[in-house]
Design a protein around this motif. Structure first.
Motif, short mmCIF file in Angstrom:
data_model
loop_
_atom_site.label_atom_id
_atom_site.label_comp_id
_atom_site.label_asym_id
_atom_site.label_seq_id
_atom_site.Cartn_x
_atom_site.Cartn_y
_atom_site.Cartn_z
N TRP A 9 0.88 -1.17 0.00
CA TRP A 9 0.00 0.00 0.00
C TRP A 9 0.92 1.22 0.00
CZ3 TRP A 9 -5.52 0.55 2.05
CH2 TRP A 9 -6.29 -0.57 1.68
N HIS A 17 -3.02 9.64 1.77
CA HIS A 17 -3.99 8.53 1.69
C HIS A 17 -3.29 7.33 1.06
CE1 HIS A 17 -7.92 6.62 1.42
NE2 HIS A 17 -7.48 6.14 0.26
N SER A 19 -3.23 3.51 -0.64
CA SER A 19 -4.06 2.59 -1.41
C SER A 19 -3.16 1.52 -2.03
CB SER A 19 -4.83 3.37 -2.49
OG SER A 19 -3.93 4.10 -3.28
N PRO A 20 -3.76 0.41 -2.53
CA PRO A 20 -2.94 -0.69 -3.05
C PRO A 20 -2.02 -0.26 -4.19
CG PRO A 20 -5.18 -1.43 -2.69
CD PRO A 20 -5.19 0.06 -2.49
N LYS A 324 -5.42 -4.53 10.51
CA LYS A 324 -5.17 -5.01 9.15
C LYS A 324 -4.92 -3.81 8.22
CE LYS A 324 -6.51 -9.51 9.54
NZ LYS A 324 -5.80 -10.13 10.64
N MET A 325 -4.38 -4.12 7.05
CA MET A 325 -4.01 -3.04 6.12
C MET A 325 -5.22 -2.17 5.71
SD MET A 325 -1.30 -1.85 4.72
CE MET A 325 0.02 -2.94 4.21
N ASP A 326 -6.41 -2.77 5.63
CA ASP A 326 -7.54 -1.94 5.19
C ASP A 326 -7.96 -0.92 6.27
OD1 ASP A 326 -8.75 -3.62 6.98
OD2 ASP A 326 -10.12 -4.58 5.55
N TYR A 327 -7.30 -0.94 7.41
CA TYR A 327 -7.58 0.04 8.48
C TYR A 327 -6.50 1.12 8.52
CZ TYR A 327 -9.14 1.62 13.12
OH TYR A 327 -9.62 2.36 14.17
N ASN A 329 -5.51 3.76 6.83
CA ASN A 329 -5.80 5.21 6.73
C ASN A 329 -6.47 5.72 8.00
OD1 ASN A 329 -4.78 5.89 4.06
ND2 ASN A 329 -6.35 4.48 3.31
N SER A 351 -3.14 -9.65 5.91
CA SER A 351 -3.98 -8.70 5.18
C SER A 351 -4.22 -9.08 3.72
CB SER A 351 -3.38 -7.29 5.26
OG SER A 351 -3.38 -6.82 6.58
N LEU A 353 -2.34 -9.46 0.97
CA LEU A 353 -1.80 -8.57 -0.07
C LEU A 353 -1.38 -9.34 -1.31
CD1 LEU A 353 0.42 -6.07 1.98
CD2 LEU A 353 -1.99 -5.96 1.44
#
Ligand code: NAP
Ligand code: ZN
Length: 354
Positions: A9, A17, A19-20, A324-327, A329, A351, A353
């Motif tokens: 990310w 911000h 993102s992937p 986890k990575m989606d948290y 931000n 996560s 990836l």
């Protein structure tokens, strides 16, 4: 030739911000290890760098942050003697240096003028460096440390940069033979490890915080000896001339005068927080009392290993929130609001990836 593809990310601009993003690692050489990233701590420096507010460097995007990395060794270069496949290893704030200068030869490689940072830098082969918010990393064996078996990998992550940032300058007070009175200014990621390390070194520790909010936990969970609210002028005045050192971890501009007053004669204000604007003080505030203001940057690889061993020997516990990575931000947003007890650690391997 490029190396493996890594899924990560990244911040694409100064909005910070994430993102992937995927990229190719540098090609691994004979002294390198390939590691699968398990966990990575979130440091306020990541935020400074993503926002482009570090005076010491401009930010290049896309930027994959992360410099408190714990991983598992997947592959070894032919000359790697230090590690075996399957070892759990750690990487902190430095991944390269000249290896020849007097600093590199005296375990002070973090001050070498050819230091290579884990992200936002260029490796010796010309590849941009990217950090630990990434499925894989290639690291020269000299810049990785072994995580002791008794230490959980997620526990170890914050020690690799935040921890050693406190340990390295506090080491000088370790065996002084007298009771050292220390202050930890700012109870965040670096600050909470500073309290635990200073207490384990036998110091009398005062937490200096910007509000009352953390008093109970500082005293009860971290076992600090005293708690001062920096905005309480009367209390601050009462404590003047009381501390041998203050470890200043504040990431923003803050007035220096009241903290300098807290120091005893010959006391030291050790700045590790990277405020993005100049800090001000009056010369008389350090002349009278022969006080010192000094900076300190992370620690050497040897000190990282020393700290990991010290941590296990003293039976200490990092206070972390694993996410986890989606948290990620949301986690940085909370860090900026001073709403974390006390370090976020990303579960990178968990996560998905890949
Ligand atoms: P953090 O987790 O965000 O903690 C910083 C703490 O400082 C906060 O918990 C808060 O504690 C206090 N604080 C925040 N904003 C403040 C303000 N405006 N005024 C007064 N106090 C404030 O950050 P961190 O990850 O510990 O990093 C701290 C700083 O050290 C950052 O600038 C980072 O870049 C730097 N750093 C430097 C090194 C180095 O090698 N020198 C290594 C790692 C990090 P209270 O609630 O107790 O006031
Ligand atoms: Zn060097």
């Amino acid at each position: 030739m490029v190396g493996r593809k890594s899924n990560a990310w990244a911040a694409k601009d100064s909005s910070a911000h994430l993102s992937p993003y995927s990229f190719h690692l540098r090609e691994a050489g004979k002294d390198d290890i390939l590691m699968r990233v398990l966990y990575c701590g979130l440091d306020h420096t990541d935020l400074h760098q993503m926002k482009g507010e570090l005076a010491s460097s401009t930010t290049n995007y896309p930027l994959v942050p992360g410099h408190e990395v714990v991983g598992e060794v997947l592959e070894l270069g032919s000359e790697v003697k230090k590690f075996s496949i399957g070892d759990i290893v750690g990487v902190g704030g430095i991944i390269g240096s000249c290896g020849e200068c007097s600093l590199c030869n005296s375990n002070m490689e973090q001050y070498c003028n050819q230091i290579i940072f884990p992200y936002n830098d260029i490796y010796k082969d010309g590849t941009p460096t990217q950090g630990g918010f990434s499925s894989l990393m290639v690291i020269h064996q000299s810049f990785a440390v072994k995580i002791p078996e008794k230490l959980a990998p997620e526990q170890a992550a914050p020690l690799l940069r935040a921890g050693v940032t406190a340990y390295s300058p506090l080491k000088q007070f370790m065996n002084s033979g007298q009771i050292i009175k220390g202050g930890i200014l700012g109870l965040g990621g670096v600050g909470h490890l500073g309290v635990l390390i200073a207490k384990a070194m036998g110091h009398h520790v005062t937490v200096i915080s910007s509000s009352e909010k953390k008093r109970k936990e500082a005293m009860e969970h971290l076992h600090a000896d005293a708690f001062l609210v920096s905005t309480d002028e009367a209390e601050m005045k009462r404590e003047s001339n009381s501390l041998d050192y203050i470890l200043d971890t504040v990431p923003a501009v803050h007035p220096m005068s009241s903290y300098l007053l807290l120091l005893k004669p010959e006391g030291k204000l050790i700045i590790v927080g990277a405020a993005p604007e100049p800090l001000q003080f009056l010369p008389s505030e350090i002349i009278l009392g022969k006080k010192a203001i000094l900076g300190s940057f992370i620690g050497s690889v040897t000190e990282m290993q020393e700290l990991l061993n010290f941590w296990v020997e003293k039976g200490l516990t990092t206070m972390i929130e694993v996410v986890k990575m989606d948290y990620v931000n949301k986690a940085f947003e909370r860090m900026e609001r001073n709403d974390v007890r006390y370090r976020f650690v990303l579960d990178v391997a968990g996560s998905n990836l890949e």
